[in-house]
Design a protein around this motif. Structure first.
Motif, PDB file in Angstrom:
ATOM      1  N   ASN A 254       0.674  -0.702   0.105  1.00  0.00           N
ATOM      2  CA  ASN A 254      -0.420  -0.099   0.265  1.00  0.00           C
ATOM      3  C   ASN A 254       0.910   1.523  -0.160  1.00  0.00           C
ATOM      4  OD1 ASN A 254      -2.107  -1.514   0.266  1.00  0.00           O
ATOM      5  ND2 ASN A 254      -1.872  -1.959   2.481  1.00  0.00           N
ATOM      6  N   TYR A 255       1.814   1.309  -0.035  1.00  0.00           N
ATOM      7  CA  TYR A 255       3.157   2.234  -0.891  1.00  0.00           C
ATOM      8  C   TYR A 255       2.612   3.185  -1.819  1.00  0.00           C
ATOM      9  CZ  TYR A 255       7.040   5.285  -1.359  1.00  0.00           C
ATOM     10  OH  TYR A 255       8.241   6.437  -1.726  1.00  0.00           O
ATOM     11  N   GLN A 256       2.308   4.280  -1.350  1.00  0.00           N
ATOM     12  CA  GLN A 256       1.860   5.052  -2.679  1.00  0.00           C
ATOM     13  C   GLN A 256       2.515   6.720  -2.439  1.00  0.00           C
ATOM     14  OE1 GLN A 256      -2.186   5.795  -2.168  1.00  0.00           O
ATOM     15  NE2 GLN A 256      -2.714   6.761  -4.305  1.00  0.00           N
ATOM     16  N   PRO A 257       3.442   6.758  -3.194  1.00  0.00           N
ATOM     17  CA  PRO A 257       3.659   8.060  -3.940  1.00  0.00           C
ATOM     18  C   PRO A 257       2.922   9.013  -3.888  1.00  0.00           C
ATOM     19  CG  PRO A 257       5.679   5.998  -4.406  1.00  0.00           C
ATOM     20  CD  PRO A 257       4.557   5.178  -3.837  1.00  0.00           C
ATOM     21  N   PRO A 258       3.220  10.405  -4.345  1.00  0.00           N
ATOM     22  CA  PRO A 258       2.376  10.478  -5.449  1.00  0.00           C
ATOM     23  C   PRO A 258       2.463  10.727  -6.556  1.00  0.00           C
ATOM     24  CG  PRO A 258       3.529  11.931  -3.503  1.00  0.00           C
ATOM     25  CD  PRO A 258       4.441  11.243  -3.650  1.00  0.00           C
ATOM     26  N   GLY A 259       1.014  10.392  -7.412  1.00  0.00           N
ATOM     27  CA  GLY A 259       1.191   9.564  -8.526  1.00  0.00           C
ATOM     28  C   GLY A 259       0.751   8.160  -8.789  1.00  0.00           C
ATOM     29  N   TYR A 260       1.246   7.669  -7.639  1.00  0.00           N
ATOM     30  CA  TYR A 260       1.467   6.498  -7.931  1.00  0.00           C
ATOM     31  C   TYR A 260       0.033   5.831  -7.552  1.00  0.00           C
ATOM     32  CZ  TYR A 260       6.230   6.692  -9.550  1.00  0.00           C
ATOM     33  OH  TYR A 260       7.218   7.052 -10.919  1.00  0.00           O
ATOM     34  N   PRO A 261      -0.159   4.641  -7.979  1.00  0.00           N
ATOM     35  CA  PRO A 261      -1.743   3.922  -7.278  1.00  0.00           C
ATOM     36  C   PRO A 261      -0.799   3.088  -6.128  1.00  0.00           C
ATOM     37  CG  PRO A 261      -0.426   2.767  -9.288  1.00  0.00           C
ATOM     38  CD  PRO A 261       0.196   4.167  -9.256  1.00  0.00           C
ATOM     39  N   PRO A 262      -2.376   2.441  -5.215  1.00  0.00           N
ATOM     40  CA  PRO A 262      -0.817   2.365  -4.325  1.00  0.00           C
ATOM     41  C   PRO A 262       0.074   1.148  -4.478  1.00  0.00           C
ATOM     42  CG  PRO A 262      -3.167   2.968  -3.914  1.00  0.00           C
ATOM     43  CD  PRO A 262      -3.242   2.931  -4.736  1.00  0.00           C
ATOM     44  N   TYR A 263       1.107  -0.182  -3.863  1.00  0.00           N
ATOM     45  CA  TYR A 263       1.035  -0.681  -4.083  1.00  0.00           C
ATOM     46  C   TYR A 263       1.059  -2.455  -4.368  1.00  0.00           C
ATOM     47  CZ  TYR A 263       5.571  -4.055  -5.730  1.00  0.00           C
ATOM     48  OH  TYR A 263       6.001  -5.242  -5.992  1.00  0.00           O
ATOM     49  N   PRO A 264       0.485  -3.143  -4.346  1.00  0.00           N
ATOM     50  CA  PRO A 264      -0.399  -4.307  -4.042  1.00  0.00           C
ATOM     51  C   PRO A 264       0.176  -4.993  -3.369  1.00  0.00           C
ATOM     52  CG  PRO A 264      -0.257  -4.391  -6.407  1.00  0.00           C
ATOM     53  CD  PRO A 264       0.720  -3.004  -5.570  1.00  0.00           C
ATOM     54  N   LYS A 265       1.232  -5.545  -3.310  1.00  0.00           N
ATOM     55  CA  LYS A 265       2.488  -6.140  -2.614  1.00  0.00           C
ATOM     56  C   LYS A 265       2.869  -5.462  -1.540  1.00  0.00           C
ATOM     57  CE  LYS A 265       0.058  -9.895  -4.978  1.00  0.00           C
ATOM     58  NZ  LYS A 265      -1.302 -10.961  -5.000  1.00  0.00           N
ATOM     59  N   ALA A 266       3.722  -7.516  -1.070  1.00  0.00           N
ATOM     60  CA  ALA A 266       4.815  -6.901  -0.256  1.00  0.00           C
ATOM     61  C   ALA A 266       5.742  -6.951   0.113  1.00  0.00           C
ATOM     62  CB  ALA A 266       4.288  -7.682   1.469  1.00  0.00           C
ATOM     63  N   THR A 267       6.390  -7.607  -1.356  1.00  0.00           N
ATOM     64  CA  THR A 267       7.514  -7.763  -1.932  1.00  0.00           C
ATOM     65  C   THR A 267       7.392  -7.008  -3.217  1.00  0.00           C
ATOM     66  OG1 THR A 267       7.643  -9.433  -2.837  1.00  0.00           O
ATOM     67  CG2 THR A 267       8.321  -9.729  -0.830  1.00  0.00           C
ATOM     68  N   CYS A 268       8.712  -6.559  -3.356  1.00  0.00           N
ATOM     69  CA  CYS A 268       8.596  -6.329  -5.042  1.00  0.00           C
ATOM     70  C   CYS A 268       9.833  -7.643  -5.871  1.00  0.00           C
ATOM     71  CB  CYS A 268       9.817  -5.586  -5.541  1.00  0.00           C
ATOM     72  SG  CYS A 268       8.465  -3.753  -4.478  1.00  0.00           S
ATOM     73  N   ILE A 269       9.854  -8.317  -7.106  1.00  0.00           N
ATOM     74  CA  ILE A 269      10.154  -9.600  -7.372  1.00  0.00           C
ATOM     75  C   ILE A 269      10.050  -8.880  -8.600  1.00  0.00           C
ATOM     76  CG2 ILE A 269       9.927 -12.119  -8.003  1.00  0.00           C
ATOM     77  CD1 ILE A 269       8.650 -11.822  -5.314  1.00  0.00           C
ATOM     78  N   SER A 270      11.671  -9.088  -9.515  1.00  0.00           N
ATOM     79  CA  SER A 270      12.108  -8.244 -10.953  1.00  0.00           C
ATOM     80  C   SER A 270      12.392  -9.827 -11.584  1.00  0.00           C
ATOM     81  CB  SER A 270      12.346  -7.347 -10.633  1.00  0.00           C
ATOM     82  OG  SER A 270      11.912  -6.574  -9.830  1.00  0.00           O
TER      83      SER A 270
END
Length: 275
Positions: free
Chosen positions: A61-77
């Motif tokens: 749910n991290y949401q910098p200005p201009g972004y939608p809330p991030y939906p997951k607990a991790t980033c997997i690239s």
């Protein structure tokens, strides 16, 4: 945003948060295999953070200005994803190269780290890119000491990456961290020696180079988070959180299974200091 120099209490709290972030990567390592989905890896990490560590997954749910809330607990690239890959139904297969990026919050302090993983045998290209990117991160870390400059970090990373025929992503960078997820200073992974802010004891920041096998240009997916290489080449990233000490630096994101540094690296960790 002004640079915040951390006091002794802050540093102790950051040692704990950063160690816990690294321990999430230790935990997930045996689960990274062909046939597992990135969503399942995220679920396992999330459960471990909340139930075993008592930490909070900072990306959720991290949401910098201009972004939608991030939906997951991790980033997997995975493969050509540079950063901010959203875990989901993608099934890993033999040869995939992926970065798992973990940030936890413990008692109000953020610990941030990432590692590369290669599923199964992997290709020579993927293994070499991951290794060179790891070397880049450590070459950057080795520049960290009072009186050095931010440009020294970026210069060391850029010089090594480009000498190997790779390119450095410029749109994303490392960052100060403490009781705020992202704060000053910004840590560019390219630059000129002797330029930029002079480092001082008490600074804590991430060094997290994103290195592409092809060209450095990026493309952002419609989800507004996932960032890929424009030419679809492989990308790799490693990340440590580092403290500037009175005499040099201390790597805070260290745990039992943290990969050792390349030969010749100056390697001081809170784990070793506590032993």
């Amino acid at each position: 945003m002004a640079i915040t120099l951390k006091n002794a209490h802050d540093i102790e709290m950051m040692r704990v948060a950063c160690r816990l972030a690294s321990e999430v990567l230790d935990f997930i390592t045996p689960h990274v295999r062909a046939g597992v989905t990135t969503g399942e890896l995220d679920r396992l990490c999330h459960e471990f953070m909340v139930k075993e560590q008592g930490t909070v997954p900072a990306p959720l749910n991290y949401q910098p200005p201009g972004y939608p809330p991030y939906p997951k607990a991790t980033c997997i690239s995975v493969n050509d994803v540079i950063c901010h890959g959203i875990p989901g139904d993608k099934t890993l297969k033999n040869g995939d190269a992926l970065n798992i990026d973990i940030t936890v919050i413990k008692d109000g302090y953020f610990g941030d780290t990432s590692r590369m993983f290669i599923v199964g045998d992997g290709t020579i290209l993927a293994k070499r890119l991951a290794q060179v990117t790891y070397e880049c991160m450590w070459l950057g870390i080795n520049q960290v000491r009072p009186g050095a400059h931010l440009g020294d970090i970026g210069h060391a990373i850029q010089t090594h990456a480009e000498a190997q025929g790779y390119s450095v992503v410029r749109e994303y960078c490392g960052h100060g961290i403490g009781q705020v997820f992202h704060e000053d200073p910004q840590i560019l992974h390219y630059g000129r020696q002797g330029t930029g802010i002079e480092l001082q004891a008490g600074m804590i920041f991430t060094i997290e180079p994103m290195i592409n096998a092809g060209k450095r240009e990026i493309r952002t997916m419609p989800d507004q988070w996932t960032v890929k290489t424009r030419d679809r080449s492989l990308s790799a990233q490693w990340e440590h959180t580092v403290l500037v000490t009175e005499t040099g630096h201390e790597v805070l994101t260290h745990s039992a299974l943290t990969p050792p540094p390349p030969p010749g690296s100056s390697y001081v960790t809170s784990f070793a200091a506590a032993a």
